[in-house]
Design an enzyme around this catalytic site. Structure first.
Site, PDB file in Angstrom:
ATOM      1  N   ARG A  51       0.825  -1.222   0.000  1.00  0.00           N
ATOM      2  CA  ARG A  51       0.000   0.000   0.000  1.00  0.00           C
ATOM      3  C   ARG A  51       0.850   1.258   0.000  1.00  0.00           C
ATOM      4  O   ARG A  51       0.456   2.300  -0.496  1.00  0.00           O
ATOM      5  CB  ARG A  51      -0.954  -0.016   1.203  1.00  0.00           C
ATOM      6  CG  ARG A  51      -1.831   1.192   1.215  1.00  0.00           C
ATOM      7  CD  ARG A  51      -2.875   1.333   2.317  1.00  0.00           C
ATOM      8  NE  ARG A  51      -3.012   0.305   3.295  1.00  0.00           N
ATOM      9  CZ  ARG A  51      -2.396   0.298   4.494  1.00  0.00           C
ATOM     10  NH1 ARG A  51      -1.568   1.276   4.832  1.00  0.00           N
ATOM     11  NH2 ARG A  51      -2.610  -0.676   5.334  1.00  0.00           N
ATOM     12  N   TYR A  74     -14.587  21.688 -10.910  1.00  0.00           N
ATOM     13  CA  TYR A  74     -15.132  20.394 -11.360  1.00  0.00           C
ATOM     14  C   TYR A  74     -16.247  19.933 -10.393  1.00  0.00           C
ATOM     15  O   TYR A  74     -16.049  19.915  -9.175  1.00  0.00           O
ATOM     16  CB  TYR A  74     -13.962  19.411 -11.363  1.00  0.00           C
ATOM     17  CG  TYR A  74     -14.271  17.972 -11.668  1.00  0.00           C
ATOM     18  CD1 TYR A  74     -14.752  17.588 -12.912  1.00  0.00           C
ATOM     19  CD2 TYR A  74     -14.045  16.993 -10.707  1.00  0.00           C
ATOM     20  CE1 TYR A  74     -15.013  16.258 -13.183  1.00  0.00           C
ATOM     21  CE2 TYR A  74     -14.300  15.663 -10.979  1.00  0.00           C
ATOM     22  CZ  TYR A  74     -14.779  15.304 -12.218  1.00  0.00           C
ATOM     23  OH  TYR A  74     -15.029  13.983 -12.482  1.00  0.00           O
ATOM     24  N   ASP A 125      -6.034  22.138  -9.362  1.00  0.00           N
ATOM     25  CA  ASP A 125      -6.387  21.054 -10.279  1.00  0.00           C
ATOM     26  C   ASP A 125      -5.829  21.451 -11.643  1.00  0.00           C
ATOM     27  O   ASP A 125      -6.325  22.375 -12.287  1.00  0.00           O
ATOM     28  CB  ASP A 125      -7.913  20.873 -10.314  1.00  0.00           C
ATOM     29  CG  ASP A 125      -8.334  19.678 -11.154  1.00  0.00           C
ATOM     30  OD1 ASP A 125      -7.632  19.361 -12.137  1.00  0.00           O
ATOM     31  OD2 ASP A 125      -9.366  19.062 -10.837  1.00  0.00           O
ATOM     32  N   LYS A 158      -7.186  11.350 -17.438  1.00  0.00           N
ATOM     33  CA  LYS A 158      -7.410  12.120 -18.657  1.00  0.00           C
ATOM     34  C   LYS A 158      -6.181  12.011 -19.570  1.00  0.00           C
ATOM     35  O   LYS A 158      -5.960  10.982 -20.158  1.00  0.00           O
ATOM     36  CB  LYS A 158      -7.744  13.565 -18.284  1.00  0.00           C
ATOM     37  CG  LYS A 158      -8.856  13.685 -17.221  1.00  0.00           C
ATOM     38  CD  LYS A 158     -10.216  13.324 -17.758  1.00  0.00           C
ATOM     39  CE  LYS A 158     -11.266  13.090 -16.680  1.00  0.00           C
ATOM     40  NZ  LYS A 158     -11.537  14.226 -15.807  1.00  0.00           N
TER      41      LYS A 158
END
Ligand SMILES: *Cc1c(COP(=O)(O)O)cnc(C)c1O
Length: 390
Positions: free
Chosen positions: A56, A109, A181, A206
């Site tokens: 992890r 967003y 962002d 993206k």
């Protein structure tokens, strides 16, 4: 951790986060599937004297992707998340506490906004939305409790370009961090840390991925913002799966050629759309008609393939006639893949600090890698159907 080795980002995209010599000459970093990682001795376990401690917390696969992204964004370190939204939420959770004041751009967003209005609010963070075009006047909104100013530039639906250096200066003067962002431009076309940002988030889903098949997020920070951020990231159990990390680094290698083509095709579509009677307005920061064009020119080195158009008023039936039979534009969320997309958006419904005024429908377009002539012909046929159904 990340050192800037080459001055041109195109070269960094190819070289960063790779070490073939460490891996039998194989060009790409290998995929390590791991939960348990064994410690060689009692002392090494007790002192955690190994580079990798548990799946992890990272493997060579994820570390090499993180190193590549940190170098490309120009930050000190990078942490990975299983989606872009998770990268946003962990960067906020790690740097906010109950009683803090968060300044959030009104152009943000939608799912980021939803997180602020639900989880963050429930945990006692005071969320205030501000006009994305506020610039240095954001100083008037900063209070002693303001710990984060969140920016997204340009907003990924309405494309306001924010004056990041002015906002960052005011935020830092008030003792607040700037989280950005940076998904629209990607680190190829906007260098967040050269403009005063402390933490830069990417929906790697993206453009870094580029192929519409992986969810991932990245959180890159300055040296100073790293400890708080990576501690918070670890505390809530964030990690990215190995195959997904591999695919993001694979997509990354072609980012510069893809993005330049997305830019070129997007601009060709945008310029053509500006001449069409069905279109009231094209909202693309790289067009001189965009109200923030000068700011975009000052701070960005390119544009991605995502922009919006406002149509002249029409009925939903006419819009459906146009959209339903498009051949090349898929109707779906996300963007940044090789294929073109078109999706209606409704910003007026969710804004609170500013009004989004438009008479006709807003369509967000992602220019894919198809031939621009074919993309234009498809839209032209769509406008014919729209007019016939008016
Ligand atoms: C898509 C997107 C996100 C979220 O990314 P996911 O990987 O879909 O969670 C965040 N910010 C912007 C600007 C986006 O377009």
């Amino acid at each position: 951790m990340s050192e800037k080795k080459f001055s041109r980002p195109e070269t960094t995209i190819v070289t960063a986060g790779r070490d073939p010599e460490a891996n039998f000459g194989v060009v790409n970093p290998p995929v390590y599937h791991a939960s348990t990682i064994l410690y060689p001795t009692f002392q090494s376990l007790k002192k955690r004297e190994v580079k990798y401690t548990y799946g992890r917390r990272g493997t060579p696969t994820t570390a090499m992707l993180a190193e590549a992204v940190a170098e490309l964004e120009g930050g000190a370190h990078c942490a990975l998340a299983p989606s872009g939204l998770a990268a946003v939420t962990v960067s906020l959770l790690a740097n906010l506490k109950a009683g803090d004041h968060l300044l959030m751009t009104d152009s943000v967003y939608g799912p980021t906004r939803h997180f602020c209005d639900t989880t963050l609010t429930r945990f006692g963070v005071d969320v205030e939305y501000y006009d994305p075009r506020i610039g240095g006047d954001i100083s008037t909104l900063i209070r002693p409790a303001t710990s984060v100013v969140f920016v997204e530039s340009p907003g990924s639906v309405t494309f306001e370009v924010q004056d990041i250096p002015a906002i960052a200066e005011a935020a830092h003067e008030g003792g607040a961090l700037v989280i950005m962002d940076n998904t629209w431009a990607s680190p190829l076309f906007f260098k967040p840390f050269e403009h005063g940002v402390d933490i830069s988030v990417q929906a790697a889903t993206k453009y870094l991925c580029g192929h519409s098949d992986v969810m991932a997020g990245t959180i890159t920070t300055t040296e100073e913002a790293w400890k708080q951020t990576i501690d918070g990231h670890g505390e809530i159990g964030m990690c990215l799966a190995p195959d997904d990390a591999y695919l993001i680094q694979r997509g990354l290698r072609t980012l510069s050629v893809r993005l330049k083509q997305h830019m070129e095709t997007g601009l060709e579509l945008a310029r053509w759309l500006e001449t069409q009677p069905e279109v009231a307005r094209v909202i693309h920061p790289a067009l001189p008609s965009h109200p923030d064009h000068a700011l975009w020119q000052r701070d960005f080195t390119g544009a991605s393939g995502l922009f919006s158009i406002e149509l002249t008023p029409c009925t939903d039936d006419a819009l459906a006639a146009m959209l339903d039979d498009l051949e090349l534009y898929g109707m779906g969320y996300s963007w940044g893949g090789y294929e073109s997309l078109i999706v209606p958006q409704y910003p007026a419904k969710i804004r609170t600090a500013t009004k989004y005024a438009a008479e006709g429908p807003l369509l967000r377009i992602h220019a894919g890698l198809e031939a621009p002539e074919d993309l234009i012909a498809d839209l032209e046929a769509g406008f014919d159907r729209l007019n016939a159904a008016r």
